[in-house]
Each structure stands twice: as C-alpha cells, then as structure tokens.
Design an enzyme around this catalytic site. Structure first.
Site, mmCIF file in Angstrom:
data_model
loop_
_atom_site.group_PDB
_atom_site.id
_atom_site.type_symbol
_atom_site.label_atom_id
_atom_site.label_comp_id
_atom_site.label_asym_id
_atom_site.label_seq_id
_atom_site.Cartn_x
_atom_site.Cartn_y
_atom_site.Cartn_z
ATOM 1 N N LYS A 1 -2.616 -0.025 10.596
ATOM 2 C CA LYS A 1 -3.126 -1.253 9.972
ATOM 3 C C LYS A 1 -3.264 -2.344 11.035
ATOM 4 N N SER B 1 -10.279 4.449 -6.027
ATOM 5 C CA SER B 1 -9.163 5.243 -6.572
ATOM 6 C C SER B 1 -8.087 4.314 -7.145
ATOM 7 N N LYS B 2 -7.870 3.177 -6.499
ATOM 8 C CA LYS B 2 -6.882 2.226 -7.028
ATOM 9 C C LYS B 2 -7.394 1.629 -8.344
ATOM 10 N N ASP C 1 -18.849 -1.182 13.134
ATOM 11 C CA ASP C 1 -18.216 -1.721 11.925
ATOM 12 C C ASP C 1 -17.742 -0.589 11.003
ATOM 13 N N GLY D 1 -19.376 0.057 4.932
ATOM 14 C CA GLY D 1 -19.168 -0.663 3.670
ATOM 15 C C GLY D 1 -18.088 -1.733 3.764
ATOM 16 N N THR E 1 4.607 11.488 3.301
ATOM 17 C CA THR E 1 3.389 11.755 4.071
ATOM 18 C C THR E 1 3.603 11.153 5.459
ATOM 19 N N TYR F 1 -10.942 4.260 -1.268
ATOM 20 C CA TYR F 1 -9.579 3.773 -1.525
ATOM 21 C C TYR F 1 -9.570 2.830 -2.725
ATOM 22 N N ASN G 1 -3.622 -8.708 1.504
ATOM 23 C CA ASN G 1 -3.087 -7.986 2.669
ATOM 24 C C ASN G 1 -1.657 -8.388 3.010
ATOM 25 N N THR H 1 -4.108 -3.669 -5.783
ATOM 26 C CA THR H 1 -4.629 -4.390 -4.620
ATOM 27 C C THR H 1 -5.760 -5.324 -5.026
ATOM 28 N N ASP H 2 -6.013 -6.339 -4.205
ATOM 29 C CA ASP H 2 -7.164 -7.220 -4.473
ATOM 30 C C ASP H 2 -8.484 -6.500 -4.198
ATOM 31 N N GLU H 3 -8.418 -5.356 -3.487
ATOM 32 C CA GLU H 3 -9.669 -4.675 -3.126
ATOM 33 C C GLU H 3 -10.407 -4.111 -4.342
ATOM 34 N N ASP I 1 9.651 10.004 -3.024
ATOM 35 C CA ASP I 1 8.584 9.952 -2.019
ATOM 36 C C ASP I 1 8.327 11.351 -1.480
HETATM 37 P P1 NAD Z 1 2.095 3.150 2.794
HETATM 38 O O1 NAD Z 1 0.951 4.033 3.118
HETATM 39 O O2 NAD Z 1 2.844 2.500 3.900
HETATM 40 O O3 NAD Z 1 3.179 3.968 1.932
HETATM 41 C C1 NAD Z 1 2.814 4.832 0.898
HETATM 42 C C2 NAD Z 1 4.038 5.668 0.531
HETATM 43 O O4 NAD Z 1 3.683 6.519 -0.562
HETATM 44 C C3 NAD Z 1 4.523 6.569 1.666
HETATM 45 O O5 NAD Z 1 5.924 6.514 1.767
HETATM 46 C C4 NAD Z 1 4.076 7.955 1.229
HETATM 47 O O6 NAD Z 1 4.897 8.992 1.732
HETATM 48 C C5 NAD Z 1 4.155 7.834 -0.280
HETATM 49 N N1 NAD Z 1 3.303 8.797 -0.971
HETATM 50 C C6 NAD Z 1 1.991 9.056 -0.721
HETATM 51 N N2 NAD Z 1 1.559 10.037 -1.523
HETATM 52 C C7 NAD Z 1 2.598 10.393 -2.322
HETATM 53 C C8 NAD Z 1 2.764 11.338 -3.365
HETATM 54 N N3 NAD Z 1 1.761 12.145 -3.745
HETATM 55 N N4 NAD Z 1 3.963 11.444 -3.978
HETATM 56 C C9 NAD Z 1 5.011 10.654 -3.591
HETATM 57 N N5 NAD Z 1 4.897 9.742 -2.604
HETATM 58 C C10 NAD Z 1 3.713 9.606 -1.977
HETATM 59 O O7 NAD Z 1 1.521 2.089 1.766
HETATM 60 P P2 NAD Z 1 1.894 0.554 1.557
HETATM 61 O O8 NAD Z 1 1.073 -0.251 2.478
HETATM 62 O O9 NAD Z 1 3.349 0.425 1.533
HETATM 63 O O10 NAD Z 1 1.297 0.342 0.087
HETATM 64 C C11 NAD Z 1 2.100 0.575 -1.064
HETATM 65 C C12 NAD Z 1 1.292 0.252 -2.302
HETATM 66 O O11 NAD Z 1 0.849 -1.103 -2.251
HETATM 67 C C13 NAD Z 1 0.026 1.084 -2.459
HETATM 68 O O12 NAD Z 1 -0.118 1.392 -3.827
HETATM 69 C C14 NAD Z 1 -1.101 0.167 -1.987
HETATM 70 O O13 NAD Z 1 -2.303 0.478 -2.629
HETATM 71 C C15 NAD Z 1 -0.561 -1.176 -2.434
HETATM 72 N N6 NAD Z 1 -1.021 -2.361 -1.676
HETATM 73 C C16 NAD Z 1 -0.887 -2.385 -0.307
HETATM 74 C C17 NAD Z 1 -1.228 -3.546 0.374
HETATM 75 C C18 NAD Z 1 -1.080 -3.636 1.884
HETATM 76 O O14 NAD Z 1 -1.511 -4.632 2.474
HETATM 77 N N7 NAD Z 1 -0.486 -2.657 2.551
HETATM 78 C C19 NAD Z 1 -1.724 -4.661 -0.321
HETATM 79 C C20 NAD Z 1 -1.857 -4.579 -1.718
HETATM 80 C C21 NAD Z 1 -1.477 -3.435 -2.387
HETATM 81 O O1 DAU Z 2 -6.273 -6.306 0.622
HETATM 82 C C1 DAU Z 2 -5.238 -5.414 0.368
HETATM 83 C C2 DAU Z 2 -5.424 -4.169 1.206
HETATM 84 O O2 DAU Z 2 -5.143 -4.538 2.551
HETATM 85 C C3 DAU Z 2 -4.520 -3.018 0.762
HETATM 86 O O3 DAU Z 2 -4.881 -2.631 -0.533
HETATM 87 C C4 DAU Z 2 -4.650 -1.826 1.726
HETATM 88 O O4 DAU Z 2 -3.737 -0.820 1.360
HETATM 89 C C5 DAU Z 2 -4.343 -2.321 3.126
HETATM 90 O O5 DAU Z 2 -4.512 -1.271 4.060
HETATM 91 C C6 DAU Z 2 -5.239 -3.496 3.499
HETATM 92 O O6 DAU Z 2 -6.625 -3.073 3.638
HETATM 93 P P1 DAU Z 2 -7.565 -3.641 4.810
HETATM 94 O O7 DAU Z 2 -8.665 -2.685 5.023
HETATM 95 O O8 DAU Z 2 -7.921 -5.063 4.577
HETATM 96 O O9 DAU Z 2 -6.511 -3.611 6.040
HETATM 97 P P2 DAU Z 2 -6.630 -3.121 7.557
HETATM 98 O O10 DAU Z 2 -5.352 -3.527 8.207
HETATM 99 O O11 DAU Z 2 -7.054 -1.706 7.667
HETATM 100 O O12 DAU Z 2 -7.805 -4.041 8.131
HETATM 101 C C7 DAU Z 2 -7.743 -5.450 8.090
HETATM 102 C C8 DAU Z 2 -9.056 -5.997 8.618
HETATM 103 O O13 DAU Z 2 -9.148 -5.730 10.024
HETATM 104 C C9 DAU Z 2 -10.272 -5.354 7.997
HETATM 105 O O14 DAU Z 2 -11.296 -6.348 7.851
HETATM 106 C C10 DAU Z 2 -10.718 -4.316 9.016
HETATM 107 C C11 DAU Z 2 -10.311 -4.935 10.332
HETATM 108 N N1 DAU Z 2 -9.898 -3.997 11.406
HETATM 109 C C12 DAU Z 2 -8.956 -3.060 11.109
HETATM 110 C C13 DAU Z 2 -8.516 -2.180 12.064
HETATM 111 C C14 DAU Z 2 -7.484 -1.124 11.740
HETATM 112 C C15 DAU Z 2 -10.419 -4.124 12.675
HETATM 113 O O15 DAU Z 2 -11.263 -5.010 12.962
HETATM 114 N N2 DAU Z 2 -9.982 -3.269 13.648
HETATM 115 C C16 DAU Z 2 -9.056 -2.286 13.401
HETATM 116 O O16 DAU Z 2 -8.727 -1.506 14.325
#
Ligand code: NAD
Ligand code: DAU
Length: 362
Positions: free
Chosen positions: A207, A171-172, A298, A301, A42, A168, A197, A143-145, A39
């Site tokens: 988040k 890129s995924k 909002d 996008g 970041t 985001y 999520n 991700t489902d996104e 890691d």
């Molecule tokens: P996060 O942002 O909490 O953690 C990301 C980690 O990656 C951090 O520890 C960061 O330091 C590390 N990182 C970033 N850039 C790096 C680099 N260049 N080299 C090495 N390490 C690096 O993210 P998360 O929520 O734990 O998500 C993890 C994975 O799951 C991601 O690929 C994300 O797209 C995917 N995902 C997340 C969710 C969600 O709801 N959070 C849902 C579906 C998929």
């Molecule tokens: O669906 C999987 C994805 O879920 C992952 O790939 C992403 O890494 C993860 O961050 C997450 O993305 P979302 O954009 O869905 O999550 P977030 O928690 O940022 O937002 C959830 C919902 O809530 C979204 O519809 C935006 C809304 N929101 C978010 C924030 C931060 C608000 O209304 N207010 C807020 O302050």
C-alpha cells in the site's frame, strides 16, 4: 449500549484487524470480553502482528483460529466452541492493484466468504422458535470505494449511490448488499461502516504509505501512478478502529456509518511530505530522494478522488478523529524504522516457512 462479549474478529491478523485487537485488549478498559481471531493467513495476514497479545492474553481472552471464512463447517464450529455473540468482519482481499490482475480471489473471499459467514450466523443465532436473537451483532467493515469516484468537489455520504469501479470495490459492494439483505430478510442485527484510506503500523508494504517509506529507506525508485494528482482521504488506523467500536456499541441496527479523515491529499503531495519526514529522521539528502520519484503508467480505471462526509457518525455517536496527520505519519515512519525485522520476515519467506511448520499446509 450493546453488551458485546465473545467477539469473532475475521481477518484479525491483517493490518486493520490486528490494530483493532490491540485497541480492544490493550486500550479499552471497559471491554472485558474475549476475542477469537479467525484468519486464513494469506500473504497479508501475519501472526507476528499479535505476538504480544498472545503472550499477555492467549488462552484467556485471546484465541487464534486458523481457517477460511468460506469454510462453513469450520466457522459453524467456532460459534459453538466460543459462544460467539458478535462478529466484526475485516477479512478480505484488500488491494486494488491485485484485484485488477486476479479478480477471482476477490469475488471468492469478499463475496462468497461474506455470504458463508452470513449463512453461519443466520443458523447460529436462531432462537429455539426459529426467530433471530436480538442480543447479537454482525458488524461489516466496508470501504468508501464502493461509492465510486468524485470529481474535484463533493463528498460521499451514507446516501450516495453505490458505483464501484474496480473488481475490489465491486466485490466489497456486493458483500455490503448481502449484509443488508440478510438484515432485511432474516432480521440479523447488523451495522456497517464505510471508511476512507487507513495508514499506521502493521500495514502490508504493497500500500502507498508503507511502500513509499520502505522505498525511501532502501533508496529504491518511488512509483507514482499517472500524474500523481489523484486524491485520497487519510485516517490513522486507530481512529478508524475507535469509530468501528463505537458503531458496534451504539450504532443503529440496519445502518451504515461513513468514517473518514477529512484529510485529503494528492498522492504526489503526500509523497513530498513523506520524503520530508523520513529524510529528516534518518539524515538523508532530501533533494536526492526527490530525484528517485518516477511517474509510471496509471492504474487501470484509477479512481480520481475519495472524500468522506462523516457528519453522521460525528453527530449521532460523538466520534471524531484524534490523531493529527503529521503526527500520525511520524508515528508510522517511526514504527517501520523500529520494525525492520518484521519487514524482513515478510519478505524473506521465513514467515511462510514458519507458518508451514506450525500449521501444516492449510
Ligand atoms: P489486509 O489485507 O491487511 O488484511 C486482510 C486479512 O484478512 C488478512 O489477515 C488475511 O489473511 C485475512 N483473510 C483474507 N482472506 C481470508 C479468508 N478467506 N478467510 C479468513 N481470513 C482471510 O486488509 P486491511 O487493510 O486490514 O483491510 C481490512 C478490511 O478493511 C477489509 O475488509 C478492507 O476492505 C477494509 N478497508 C480497508 C481500508 C484500508 O485503507 N486498508 C479502508 C477501508 C476499508
Ligand atoms: O479508500 C479505502 C481503500 O484504500 C481501501 O478500501 C483499500 O483496501 C485500500 O487498499 C486503499 O485503496 P487505494 O487504492 O486508495 O490504496 P493504495 O495504497 O493502493 O493507493 C493509494 C493511492 O496511491 C492510489 O491513488 C494509487 C496510488 N499509488 C499506489 C501505489 C501502491 C501510487 O501512485 N503508487 C503506488 O505504488
């Protein structure tokens, strides 16, 4: 069933990655292998998430390597040093809002970083005759996104065409395509999972769920984007990671698996639920907390609805969700309530200073 011995976990200091390491080392008795957490740390990566793991397993079954997945030379050395046979690739920039303001870093880490990692395994896992080893695995966390947005009906399946909308998700999506292209072209054994999520302990408070929990605790306003009717499908992080582990062990090489909560919530309804849970736990007046909800501009996008059809992983690999949403939210709120120091460290900059002290300027 694959034999997974020496696992490189990229992004293991982040939210889902650190929960994955906890799951494997503390709750998976039939896993005897070693984990290398790779890691760059970041703002979202935090070694405090793994302090207990380091204490119990450090230097024996758990190792931390501080570096960037874009740095090929550094990554290549890790494959030799630890005889890596498995990669599970969590590392990414993960927050949609940030991607709207600074897309470049998302392309760098998520696209070029994944490419660098794939090139590394392509070399590291070659047999002497140039063919690819078949006792290795690259599991890509997606991700489902990548599927874009749904209207009020329908579900994403593994066959849904990719249609990413944010920097985001674009890129995924690009990284997913690279993973499959390396499978087809260079025969690297790969599996991939697209999850909805996640929520649970150690999630960075940018988040929705942790942000709202902390804002309620601190009596700050609760910002809801748009009309609050956007829908997300929520899954407890440990259920996600159990699914990932199952796919890594038994999933078909070259295949993707959808993972979801089958648990759709409008953002505003979820916020009401959180207000109810937190208020009850710490004795707040619910009505005054409701008064702190603010409807804000909002997200550009903003995808309307995500919903996962996870029939494939359920029927092929016998996975199912195990944590009921109400229970999972309650566990999550309890975790934040009992980890105020963790939150303060993230915010105070103390963590950043500690990092500098321990790892210099990298
Ligand atoms: P996060 O942002 O909490 O953690 C990301 C980690 O990656 C951090 O520890 C960061 O330091 C590390 N990182 C970033 N850039 C790096 C680099 N260049 N080299 C090495 N390490 C690096 O993210 P998360 O929520 O734990 O998500 C993890 C994975 O799951 C991601 O690929 C994300 O797209 C995917 N995902 C997340 C969710 C969600 O709801 N959070 C849902 C579906 C998929
Ligand atoms: O669906 C999987 C994805 O879920 C992952 O790939 C992403 O890494 C993860 O961050 C997450 O993305 P979302 O954009 O869905 O999550 P977030 O928690 O940022 O937002 C959830 C919902 O809530 C979204 O519809 C935006 C809304 N929101 C978010 C924030 C931060 C608000 O209304 N207010 C807020 O302050």
């Amino acid at each position: 069933m694959r034999k997974l011995n020496n696992i490189l976990v990229t992004g293991g200091a982040g939210f889902i990655g650190c929960n994955f390491i906890h799951l494997l080392l503390q709750k998976t008795p039939d896993f005897f292998g070693r984990i290398v957490n790779f890691d760059v740390l970041t703002y979202a990566g935090n070694l405090a998430n793994l302090a207990d793991i380091d204490l119990e397993f450090g230097g024996r079954r758990y190792f931390f390597e501080h570096g960037d997945i874009c740095d090929r030379r550094f990554t290549e050395a890790l494959f030799t040093k630890y005889d890596i046979d498995t990669v599970v690739h969590f590392a990414a920039e993960s927050h949609v809002d940030r991607s709207i303001f600074c897309p470049g870093i998302f392309v760098k880490t998520n696209v070029f970083g994944t490419l660098a990692l794939l090139d590394t395994v392509r070399n590291a896992w070659k047999n002497a005759d140039g063919s690819m080893r078949d006792d290795v695995l690259f599991h890509h966390i997606s991700t489902d996104e990548v599927f874009g947005s749904l209207n009020d009906t329908g579900y994403f399946t593994e066959k849904t065409a990719y249609c990413p909308h944010s920097p985001y998700s674009a890129s995924k999506a690009a990284s997913d395509h690279l993973v499959f292209s390396y499978h087809h072209t260079y025969e690297i054994p790969v599996t991939l999972s697209n999850c909805s999520n996640n929520y649970g302990p150690y999630q960075f408070p940018e988040k929705f769920i942790p942000l709202m929990i902390l804002n309620i605790l601190e009596k700050k306003s609760l910002p809801i984007y748009g009309n609050g009717k956007n829908i997300r499908d929520w899954l407890y992080v440990e259920d996600h990671n159990r699914a990932v582990w199952l796919v890594m062990n038994k999933g078909k090489s070259g295949s993707s698996y959808n993972i979801g909560g089958e648990n759709e919530w409008e953002n505003i309804a979820l916020l009401y639920k959180l207000i109810e849970i937190v208020s009850e736990k710490i004795g707040l007046d619910k009505d005054s907390v409701l008064g702190t909800i603010v409807y804000v501009k909002d997200r550009s996008g903003h995808d309307w609805r995500y919903a996962i059809d996870c029939t494939k992983i359920k029927s092929e690999l016998d996975w199912k969700q195990s944590v009921d949403f109400e229970k999972g939210l309650s566990l999550t709120v309890d975790w934040y309530l009992s980890h105020m120091e963790w939150i303060e460290n993230i915010r105070s900059g103390e963590y950043t200073r500690w990092l500098k002290r321990n790892y210099g300027s990298r």
